[in-house]
Structures are given as structure tokens and as C-alpha cells.
Write a protein that holds these residues in place. Structure first.
Motif, PDB file in Angstrom:
ATOM      1  N   ASP A 287       0.965  -0.996  -0.020  1.00 28.55           N
ATOM      2  CA  ASP A 287       0.044  -0.059  -0.145  1.00 28.55           C
ATOM      3  C   ASP A 287       0.630   1.153   0.006  1.00 28.55           C
ATOM      4  O   ASP A 287       0.612   2.276  -0.715  1.00 28.55           O
ATOM      5  CB  ASP A 287      -0.946   0.096   1.377  1.00 28.55           C
ATOM      6  CG  ASP A 287      -1.887  -0.888   1.370  1.00 28.55           C
ATOM      7  OD1 ASP A 287      -2.074  -1.564   0.169  1.00 28.55           O
ATOM      8  OD2 ASP A 287      -2.474  -1.393   2.239  1.00 28.55           O
ATOM      9  N   HIS A 288       1.931   1.210   0.871  1.00 26.36           N
ATOM     10  CA  HIS A 288       2.860   2.238   0.741  1.00 26.36           C
ATOM     11  C   HIS A 288       3.553   2.592  -0.246  1.00 26.36           C
ATOM     12  O   HIS A 288       3.634   3.762  -0.808  1.00 26.36           O
ATOM     13  CB  HIS A 288       4.017   1.880   2.020  1.00 26.36           C
ATOM     14  CG  HIS A 288       4.956   2.831   2.057  1.00 26.36           C
ATOM     15  ND1 HIS A 288       5.113   4.133   2.488  1.00 26.36           N
ATOM     16  CD2 HIS A 288       6.425   2.492   1.648  1.00 26.36           C
ATOM     17  CE1 HIS A 288       6.366   4.310   2.287  1.00 26.36           C
ATOM     18  NE2 HIS A 288       7.002   3.644   2.114  1.00 26.36           N
ATOM     19  N   ILE A 289       3.781   1.646  -1.235  1.00 25.38           N
ATOM     20  CA  ILE A 289       4.543   1.821  -2.320  1.00 25.38           C
ATOM     21  C   ILE A 289       3.461   2.123  -3.201  1.00 25.38           C
ATOM     22  O   ILE A 289       3.832   3.202  -4.348  1.00 25.38           O
ATOM     23  CB  ILE A 289       5.342   0.376  -2.843  1.00 25.38           C
ATOM     24  CG1 ILE A 289       6.474   0.299  -2.067  1.00 25.38           C
ATOM     25  CG2 ILE A 289       5.823   0.744  -4.395  1.00 25.38           C
ATOM     26  CD1 ILE A 289       7.046  -0.848  -2.089  1.00 25.38           C
ATOM     27  N   ALA A 290       2.309   1.878  -3.571  1.00 28.44           N
ATOM     28  CA  ALA A 290       1.358   1.976  -4.398  1.00 28.44           C
ATOM     29  C   ALA A 290       1.117   3.477  -4.340  1.00 28.44           C
ATOM     30  O   ALA A 290       0.929   4.494  -5.328  1.00 28.44           O
ATOM     31  CB  ALA A 290      -0.073   1.338  -4.184  1.00 28.44           C
ATOM     32  N   THR A 291       1.038   3.898  -3.058  1.00 27.53           N
ATOM     33  CA  THR A 291       0.685   5.353  -2.833  1.00 27.53           C
ATOM     34  C   THR A 291       1.976   6.398  -3.234  1.00 27.53           C
ATOM     35  O   THR A 291       1.577   7.479  -3.799  1.00 27.53           O
ATOM     36  CB  THR A 291       0.539   5.623  -1.254  1.00 27.53           C
ATOM     37  OG1 THR A 291      -0.092   4.894  -0.536  1.00 27.53           O
ATOM     38  CG2 THR A 291       0.280   7.124  -0.599  1.00 27.53           C
ATOM     39  N   GLN A 292       3.049   5.634  -3.060  1.00 28.89           N
ATOM     40  CA  GLN A 292       4.148   6.559  -3.610  1.00 28.89           C
ATOM     41  C   GLN A 292       4.130   6.670  -4.922  1.00 28.89           C
ATOM     42  O   GLN A 292       4.543   7.653  -5.675  1.00 28.89           O
ATOM     43  CB  GLN A 292       5.343   6.219  -3.036  1.00 28.89           C
ATOM     44  CG  GLN A 292       5.752   6.163  -1.559  1.00 28.89           C
ATOM     45  CD  GLN A 292       6.948   5.764  -1.010  1.00 28.89           C
ATOM     46  OE1 GLN A 292       8.141   6.482  -1.362  1.00 28.89           O
ATOM     47  NE2 GLN A 292       7.129   4.606  -0.426  1.00 28.89           N
ATOM     48  N   LEU A 293       3.845   5.442  -5.635  1.00 33.38           N
ATOM     49  CA  LEU A 293       3.584   5.555  -7.316  1.00 33.38           C
ATOM     50  C   LEU A 293       2.899   6.704  -7.797  1.00 33.38           C
ATOM     51  O   LEU A 293       3.007   7.228  -8.597  1.00 33.38           O
ATOM     52  CB  LEU A 293       3.414   3.885  -7.652  1.00 33.38           C
ATOM     53  CG  LEU A 293       4.397   2.952  -7.470  1.00 33.38           C
ATOM     54  CD1 LEU A 293       3.923   1.570  -7.835  1.00 33.38           C
ATOM     55  CD2 LEU A 293       5.792   3.257  -8.246  1.00 33.38           C
ATOM     56  N   ALA A 294       1.717   6.555  -6.789  1.00 33.33           N
ATOM     57  CA  ALA A 294       0.483   7.340  -7.309  1.00 33.33           C
ATOM     58  C   ALA A 294       0.935   8.888  -7.286  1.00 33.33           C
ATOM     59  O   ALA A 294       0.574   9.823  -7.880  1.00 33.33           O
ATOM     60  CB  ALA A 294      -0.679   7.117  -6.853  1.00 33.33           C
ATOM     61  N   ALA A 295       1.908   9.026  -5.993  1.00 35.11           N
ATOM     62  CA  ALA A 295       2.258  10.338  -5.886  1.00 35.11           C
ATOM     63  C   ALA A 295       3.005  10.900  -7.002  1.00 35.11           C
ATOM     64  O   ALA A 295       3.196  11.922  -7.421  1.00 35.11           O
ATOM     65  CB  ALA A 295       2.921  10.480  -4.519  1.00 35.11           C
ATOM     66  N   ILE A 296       3.593   9.948  -7.703  1.00 34.11           N
ATOM     67  CA  ILE A 296       4.301  10.307  -8.972  1.00 34.11           C
ATOM     68  C   ILE A 296       3.693  10.479 -10.143  1.00 34.11           C
ATOM     69  O   ILE A 296       3.818  11.557 -10.830  1.00 34.11           O
ATOM     70  CB  ILE A 296       5.861   9.402  -9.125  1.00 34.11           C
ATOM     71  CG1 ILE A 296       6.514   9.342  -7.719  1.00 34.11           C
ATOM     72  CG2 ILE A 296       6.678   9.683 -10.241  1.00 34.11           C
ATOM     73  CD1 ILE A 296       7.722   8.165  -7.909  1.00 34.11           C
ATOM     74  N   VAL A 297       2.959   9.540 -10.469  1.00 33.32           N
ATOM     75  CA  VAL A 297       2.592   9.513 -11.651  1.00 33.32           C
ATOM     76  C   VAL A 297       0.806   9.914 -11.755  1.00 33.32           C
ATOM     77  O   VAL A 297       0.296   9.854 -12.743  1.00 33.32           O
ATOM     78  CB  VAL A 297       2.575   8.141 -12.380  1.00 33.32           C
ATOM     79  CG1 VAL A 297       4.159   7.818 -12.853  1.00 33.32           C
ATOM     80  CG2 VAL A 297       1.956   6.967 -11.702  1.00 33.32           C
ATOM     81  N   GLY A 298       0.264  10.041 -10.559  1.00 33.51           N
ATOM     82  CA  GLY A 298      -1.029  10.282 -10.321  1.00 33.51           C
ATOM     83  C   GLY A 298      -1.900   8.837 -10.207  1.00 33.51           C
ATOM     84  O   GLY A 298      -1.452   7.944 -10.834  1.00 33.51           O
ATOM     85  N   ALA A 299      -2.880   8.895  -9.697  1.00 29.74           N
ATOM     86  CA  ALA A 299      -3.671   7.671  -9.268  1.00 29.74           C
ATOM     87  C   ALA A 299      -4.238   6.984 -10.704  1.00 29.74           C
ATOM     88  O   ALA A 299      -4.001   5.791 -10.599  1.00 29.74           O
ATOM     89  CB  ALA A 299      -4.977   8.174  -8.394  1.00 29.74           C
ATOM     90  N   ASP A 300      -4.339   7.969 -11.866  1.00 31.33           N
ATOM     91  CA  ASP A 300      -4.913   7.033 -12.966  1.00 31.33           C
ATOM     92  C   ASP A 300      -3.648   6.518 -13.774  1.00 31.33           C
ATOM     93  O   ASP A 300      -3.946   5.721 -14.777  1.00 31.33           O
ATOM     94  CB  ASP A 300      -5.538   8.211 -13.778  1.00 31.33           C
ATOM     95  CG  ASP A 300      -4.733   9.335 -14.339  1.00 31.33           C
ATOM     96  OD1 ASP A 300      -3.520   9.739 -13.651  1.00 31.33           O
ATOM     97  OD2 ASP A 300      -4.742   9.953 -15.181  1.00 31.33           O
ATOM     98  N   GLY A 301      -2.437   6.887 -13.307  1.00 33.76           N
ATOM     99  CA  GLY A 301      -1.317   6.295 -13.985  1.00 33.76           C
ATOM    100  C   GLY A 301      -0.805   5.033 -13.303  1.00 33.76           C
ATOM    101  O   GLY A 301       0.243   4.220 -13.653  1.00 33.76           O
ATOM    102  N   VAL A 302      -1.740   4.427 -12.068  1.00 31.46           N
ATOM    103  CA  VAL A 302      -1.141   3.071 -11.569  1.00 31.46           C
ATOM    104  C   VAL A 302      -2.279   2.103 -11.519  1.00 31.46           C
ATOM    105  O   VAL A 302      -3.443   2.331 -11.181  1.00 31.46           O
ATOM    106  CB  VAL A 302      -0.797   3.421  -9.978  1.00 31.46           C
ATOM    107  CG1 VAL A 302      -0.316   2.323  -9.452  1.00 31.46           C
ATOM    108  CG2 VAL A 302       0.043   4.650  -9.890  1.00 31.46           C
TER     109      VAL A 302
END
Ligand SMILES: Cc1cc2nc3c(=O)[nH]c(=O)nc-3n(C[C@H](O)[C@H](O)[C@H](O)COP(=O)(O)OP(=O)(O)OC[C@H]3O[C@@H](n4cnc5c(N)ncnc54)[C@H](O)[C@@H]3O)c2cc1C
Length: 470
Positions: free
Chosen positions: A10-25
Motif C-alpha cells: 500500500d505504501h509503495i502504491a501510494t508513492q507510485l500514485a504520488a509520482i504519476v497520479g492515481a490514474d497512472g497506476v
């Protein structure tokens, strides 16, 4: 699924979304099936931790920094048309899919270059160049492939006999290293004597050294006239003699393809091809040569067609057909689909080993003998002018097929060739590559990998083993 299950996920998914936006993960069940594999016949689908779709170089850089910090492997994905498992995820990896970085940055006519983001497809670049008088000539049969994927695999294709492969057309790159550093190599110039050629080091590196974020390619004039010749041969020795004669005739063919009788029957049936070859000629044809010629002037083209037709006839072709434009285009597009036709017919693997041009018929003959020995069947179709005819291997038993593949690759190497001519090593040819490549070269490759990607973030287990530095 793994991401959803664990707090770290969850922590990583949140960080990925912080970089590319929620629609990019996407994670878990939301990951599209097509993002779990490429087109390699032997590589089954693998679900990664997540698929991310960056839209900028800066986002790619941040993804690499995050992956290095968290110890997550990154696997790049273009259009997923690769044939070596290169973009197939690892279960613990994050896939970086480049389809949202699909902007044609510039078409620069005075310098005859195009600058594109890596997710631009060959079809999109060709459409953008239509009417410009310029052409990006590299033509691997699958036009949905991306420029980033082409760069990473050093894609070849049907026009390599005339124009060379991707490597000969990439003038410059922007890429993100495994360290998170952004490097710009080369430029809009066509020559340079200014240090190591890092552009060419990244071309063909299959996502193991850097993530390519921009590509500058050289363009050539788009010639207005072309014609397709089809020459059936009853005698393979005669056909073997025809190839070097065509190549050295002074008329540089745009395409020079070999299609054996089995492959021709398959693609003709699948694509409803009507080429006007009478039944009696078809019945005795062992294989066909397809030659496409192009020219700036119609009368020049006619002269070239006459030259090549005479060469083919003198070499022993049963007939030489100069196809009407529509039939010629249909034949080339059917040839493009030969892989899918073989797949539908039950092909179990594809060989794309390359040998010196003059050895390609010895290679095919020996491969056919080996196939018989292992209870298999091999059908051949491909870039005969480059010594790179692909073999579709029909042998469903994995153990027998594996031995056969190793024997065929061994034959190519004995003849002075290489494991892959254009599809790349990926995961599916890695074992053959590691077993046969010069250990000195492999060790040098590992040291280069360590310089570009010291933490082993990028594409572990592809092209190279997971050495201590990964
Ligand atoms: C019907 C058919 C015909 C084909 N004919 C030919 C042919 O004639 N000649 C030929 O050479 N190939 C051919 N191919 C293979 C394929 O089209 C090429 O390998 C192509 O270059 C793959 O491009 P892609 O965008 O689909 O890459 P993918 O399959 O998505 O990836 C290929 C490799 O590139 C890496 N990669 C992708 N994008 C990047 C990036 N931005 N940065 C770093 N690494 C990246 C991936 O990690 C992977 O290792 C054919 C495939 C099919 C299905």
C-alpha cells in the motif's frame, strides 16, 4: 494482489500514485491482461506488483529513485510486441509502461530527423511523416511496436537489407539511468568523434542499462515508386544462388524475403492472398523469394525490375511475377502476419538466430535435419538478405524442443552467427546466450551494467544473469 495484501505494498502504491497520479497506476486485479506478457510463444503471463504509466522524463526519474530506494525491480514496456519475453514482468517488479509518453516532439525537415517520446508507435510516426517526403525506414513487421521498444531491442525487419536496423538510425537519446541520473546522448547530427558512443551502447540493451525517454532518429527520402516481384523456385540450391546475385546486382532491394512453401501456403490461406501463381507452379515450388524495389522515377523502377527479373530467371526461378500494386501490398502485409499465422497453426517457438549471409542456406538445411532428429517440424520465413531467416518450430514437448533449440542455436554459432538477429535475448533466449557467449564479453557487460545501474533496478534477469552486482 500482493500490494493490496501488505502494508508495504500500500505504501509503495501510494508513492507510485504520488509520482504519476492515481490514474497512472494499476495494481492487483485491475492490471490489464495484456500488460502481463509480450508475444513470445514460450513466455507465460506474470502479474507484477504494479503497472505505472509516466507522462514525463521527470516522472520516470522519480520512479527510478523510488525503485532503487525500495529495492523494486523495474521492467520497461513499450507496446508488448516483443518476441523474447523482454517486457514480461517479474512477480516482484513494477512495470513502467510508456504508452502515455507518445508525443512526436519534432519533425525537423532541414536536419532530416524526428524526435519522439518512446511510446510513439511506428504507425504513428509513419502517419506523421506522410506528406513530408521523409520516411523512418526501419520496418519490423509489427507497426504497433513503439520506438522505445525498437531502440531497446535494436529492431530490424524487412527493410534492413536496404536501410539497416534501428541502430543505424538512432542519432541521439534521452534516458534515465538506474542511478536516477538523466543522460542525453548524441543529437541531431549524423557524425561524431567525441568520446564513447553511449547512444549505441543503450541501443539493444533491452531496458537493462537505462529507461529511454526520448529518441532522435534519422529520416530518409520517401521514394514514390515501388514494385513487388515474386519468384517461386523448385530448387533450393538455385534460390540460394539467386540471393547473393540479387544483393550484388547494383539494384539495392528494399525488401528481400524468403518464404518456404509451407509458410506461403499458410499466409496465403489465412490472408486470402490471390497472387496469380498457377496451381502447377505452386505445386512444385519449394520456396519463394519476394523482392521489393523502389525508385525516384518510374522509368528507373522499370529498368531495375528488368534487371532483377533477369537475375532471378537466370538463377533458375520457375517464374518471375511482377505483382500489381494491390497484390504486392497484400503479400507484404501477409508476410508481416506470418508470425501470427504460425502461432495459430500451433508453432511452439521461433528461432531468430542470424548467420553470415552466405551461410543462411546451410543453416536452414542443418536446422531442418535437426528438427527431424528431434521429431519436430521447422518452417522458414524471413530476412534472407540479412542471413536472418526465422524458423517456426513445431514441437510441443518442452524437453525435446529445448534440446532442439540449443542445437539450432549451436549450429548458427558454429557458422559464425549470433543467438538473436533482431528479437533480442530477453528472458527466453537468456540460457542459450549465457551458455555460448564469450565469458570475457559477459563479464565486461556486467561491469557496464554496474556502471549504469549499480543497484540492479533495471530489468534484472534479462540479457544478463542476476550477478552479484544486480
Ligand atoms: C507479428 C510480429 C512481427 C515482428 N517482426 C519483427 C521484425 O521483423 N523484426 C524485428 O526486429 N522485430 C519484430 N517483431 C518483434 C517486435 O515487434 C520488436 O521486438 C519491437 O522492437 C518491440 O517493440 P515494443 O514496443 O512492442 O517493445 P516491448 O515488447 O514492449 O519491449 C521490448 C523490450 O524493450 C524494452 N523497452 C521497451 N520500452 C523501453 C524504453 N522506453 N526504455 C528501455 N527499454 C524499453 C522492454 O523492457 C523489452 O526488453 C515482431 C513482432 C510481432 C508480434
Amino acid at each position: 494482489v500482493a500490494l493490496a495484501r501488505t502494508g508495504r505494498g500500500d505504501h509503495i502504491a501510494t508513492q507510485l500514485a504520488a509520482i504519476v497520479g492515481a490514474d497512472g497506476v494499476t495494481t492487483g486485479a485491475a492490471i490489464a491482461e495484456e500488460d502481463t506478457h509480450d508475444e513470445a510463444l514460450t513466455a507465460s503471463a506474470v502479474r507484477p506488483l504494479a503497472v505505472v504509466r509516466p507522462t514525463s522524463t521527470e516522472q520516470v526519474r522519480e520512479l527510478v529513485v523510488l525503485a532503487a530506494r525500495e529495492g523494486i525491480p523495474l521492467v520497461a514496456r513499450g507496446s508488448g510486441t516483443g518476441l523474447s519475453g523482454g517486457c514480461r514482468p517479474e512477480p516482484d517488479s513494477v512495470v513502467v509502461a510508456f504508452d502515455r509518453m507518445d508525443r512526436i516532439v519534432d519533425i525537423d525537415r532541414p536536419n532530416q530527423v524526428a524526435v519522439v517520446q518512446p511510446g510513439v508507435t511506428l504507425a504513428a510516426l509513419d502517419a506523421a511523416l506522410a506528406g513530408s517526403g521523409l520516411l523512418y525506414p526501419v520496418y519490423p513487421g509489427e507497426m504497433s511496436a513503439s520506438l522505445g521498444g525498437n531502440v531497446a531491442t535494436n529492431a530490424g525487419g524487412m527493410r534492413a537489407v536496404r536501410y539497416g536496423v534501428t541502430r543505424q538510425h538512432v542519432l541521439g537519446l534521452e534516458a534515465v539511468l538506474g542511478t536516477g541520473e538523466i543522460v542525453r546522448t548524441g543529437g541531431r547530427f549524423v557524425k561524431s568523434s567525441s568520446g564513447y558512443d553511449l547512444t549505441q551502447l543503450i541501443v539493444g540493451s533491452e531496458g537493462t542499462l537505462a529507461l529511454v525517454t526520448e529518441v532522435t532518429v534519422k529520416l530518409v527520402p520517401r521514394l514514390p515508386y515501388s514494385t513487388t516481384l515474386l519468384a517461386p523456385f523448385g530448387d533450393l540450391d538455385a534460390l540460394a544462388g539467386a540471393v547473393p546475385t540479387v544483393v550484388t546486382s547494383g539494384v539495392a532491394p528494399l525488401i528481400l524475403e524468403y518464404i518456404d512453401a509451407t509458410a506461403m501456403t499458410g499466409i496465403a490461406a489465412a490472408m486470402d492472398l490471390e497472387l496469380g501463381v498457377p496451381d502447377e507452379v505452386r505445386a512444385t515450388a519449394a520456396a519463394y523469394l519476394v523482392v521489393v524495389l523502389e525508385a525516384t522515377r518510374e522509368d528507373g523502377l522499370e529498368a531495375d525490375v528488368a534487371t532483377v527479373a533477369a537475375v532471378l530467371t537466370a538463377s533458375g526461378a520457375a517464374e518471375v511475377y511482377v505483382l500489381p500494386a494491390l497484390a504486392g501490398a497484400a503479400l507484404i502485409s501477409a508476410r508481416e502476419r506470418a508470425f501470427f499465422v504460425a502461432k495459430a497453426a500451433g508453432a511452439d517457438d521461433i528461432v531468430d538466430a542470424v548467420v553470415p549471409r552466405g551461410a543462411v542456406f546451410d543453416f536452414m538445411a542443418e536446422a531442418a535435419r535437426l528438427a527431424t532428429r528431434w521429431g519436430a517440424f521447422a518452417s522458414a520465413c524471413g530476412h534472407v538478405g540479412d542471413g536472418n531467416v526465422h524458423l517456426s518450430i513445431f514441437q510441443p514437448d518442452p524437453a525435446a524442443r529445448h534440446e532442439l533449440m540449443a542445437a539450432i542455436v549451436g549450429t548458427a554459432l558454429d557458422l559464425g552467427g549470433a543467438v538473436s538477429g533482431e528479437h533480442g535475448i530477453g528472458t527466453e533466449k537468456l540460457e542459450y546466450f549465457l551458455a555460448t557467449e564469450d565469458p570475457v564479453k559477459l563479464e565486461l557487460m556486467r561491469r557496464i551494467k554496474a556502471a549504469f545501474d549499480p543497484d540492479g533496478v533495471l530489468a534484472p534477469g534479462r540479457l544478463l544473469d542476476r550477478g552479484p552486482s544486480h
